[in-house]
Design a protein around this motif. Structure first.
Motif, mmCIF file in Angstrom:
data_model
loop_
_atom_site.group_PDB
_atom_site.id
_atom_site.type_symbol
_atom_site.label_atom_id
_atom_site.label_comp_id
_atom_site.label_asym_id
_atom_site.label_seq_id
_atom_site.Cartn_x
_atom_site.Cartn_y
_atom_site.Cartn_z
ATOM 1 N N ASP A 89 23.902 40.613 -46.600
ATOM 2 C CA ASP A 89 24.254 39.996 -47.882
ATOM 3 C C ASP A 89 25.200 38.813 -47.692
ATOM 4 O OD1 ASP A 89 24.478 43.235 -49.536
ATOM 5 O OD2 ASP A 89 22.761 41.894 -49.279
ATOM 6 N N SER A 90 25.709 38.626 -46.505
ATOM 7 C CA SER A 90 26.577 37.476 -46.240
ATOM 8 C C SER A 90 25.776 36.193 -46.451
ATOM 9 C CB SER A 90 27.113 37.530 -44.806
ATOM 10 O OG SER A 90 27.974 38.624 -44.639
ATOM 11 N N ALA A 91 26.218 35.392 -47.392
ATOM 12 C CA ALA A 91 25.450 34.204 -47.784
ATOM 13 C C ALA A 91 26.243 33.462 -48.841
ATOM 14 C CB ALA A 91 24.087 34.600 -48.350
ATOM 15 N N MET A 92 25.666 32.328 -49.288
ATOM 16 C CA MET A 92 26.206 31.648 -50.459
ATOM 17 C C MET A 92 25.359 32.066 -51.660
ATOM 18 S SD MET A 92 27.245 27.686 -51.007
ATOM 19 C CE MET A 92 28.825 27.949 -50.308
ATOM 20 N N TYR A 93 26.027 32.260 -52.802
ATOM 21 C CA TYR A 93 25.343 32.705 -54.001
ATOM 22 C C TYR A 93 25.547 31.677 -55.122
ATOM 23 C CZ TYR A 93 24.656 37.174 -51.753
ATOM 24 O OH TYR A 93 24.250 38.155 -50.880
#
Lengths: 117, 115
Positions: A86-90
């Protein structure tokens, strides 16, 4: 004035815990739609969840849910049981008006989420 | 699954060159979009097209043009590339649907560097 505001500078969450990513919006149109996208380091934007302004219930898609508070004009994304992937930009985005052939989205500036093992 | 492809993942060009970025979608979508993404600014719409040979300016069209001769293909053109056009360029497409069907689907992006 910004139409989509994402002010959290960067978020950290422990693996398996839940996290909320904030989004507020500004529109005078009673008909609109709200979208959340995920952008991992690979760059591709991945659609996560959608909420229509007339939807009676909060949207859910697997581990993603949207905490839609219409009076406050907020549409926060809740990720349950966080995973390392889930590590990401949202990004939060809004479509104003009725859907149609020429509808378009306005995006917020994004929030970076890092999931710690 | 919707498939949106972009001609290059990485591109390096010189100032003043004419640059073509190509985008192809395979889902018969009516609408196509070009965005640029810069750190701290999010995604900004450059141009969009809601039908073949139709185009509309987005929020930042200056310095860009587009072409849509076929339904599946939407091209972004930098007539004379400048260093301030160094950015990530994202293409998207969607149906003219309602609700969730109005979702835009994105390509992998092209990271353009103008020297």
């Amino acid at each position: 004035a910004q139409k989509i505001t994402q002010t959290q500078p960067g978020m950290f969450v422990q693996e398996k815990e839940a996290v909320t990513l904030d989004c507020t919006y500004d529109t005078s149109d009673p008909s609109y739609g709200l979208f959340w996208y995920k952008q991992p380091s690979s760059g591709e934007m991945i659609f996560l969840i959608y909420q229509g302004s007339y939807d009676q219930q909060n949207a859910t898609e697997g581990r993603y849910s949207l905490n839609f508070q219409k009076a406050r004009k907020s549409a926060n994304l809740v990720i349950s049981a966080s995973q390392l992937g889930d590590s990401a930009m949202y990004f939060c985005a809004m479509r104003e008006g009725l859907t149609g052939a020429n509808s378009k989205l306005t995006f917020g500036k994004g929030i970076t989420l890092s999931v710690r093992p | 699954d919707v498939k949106v492809t972009q001609s290059s993942r990485y591109l390096v060009k010189r100032t003043g060159e004419k640059v073509f970025l190509e985008c192809v979608q395979d889902m018969d979508h009516e609408n196509m979009f070009w965005y640029r993404q810069d750190p701290g600014l999010g995604l900004r719409l450059i141009y969009f097209s809601y039908d073949v040979k139709m185009k509309e300016k987005g929020d930042i069209p200056e310095g860009y043009s587009v072409s849509r001769e076929k339904k599946e293909r939407f091209s972004l053109i930098l007539e004379s590339a400048s260093t301030n056009q160094t950015s990530m360029y994202l293409c998207a497409s969607k149906n003219a649907g309602t609700g969730r069907k109005d979702t835009q689907y994105f390509g992998p992006g092209t990271r353009l560097t103008v020297l």
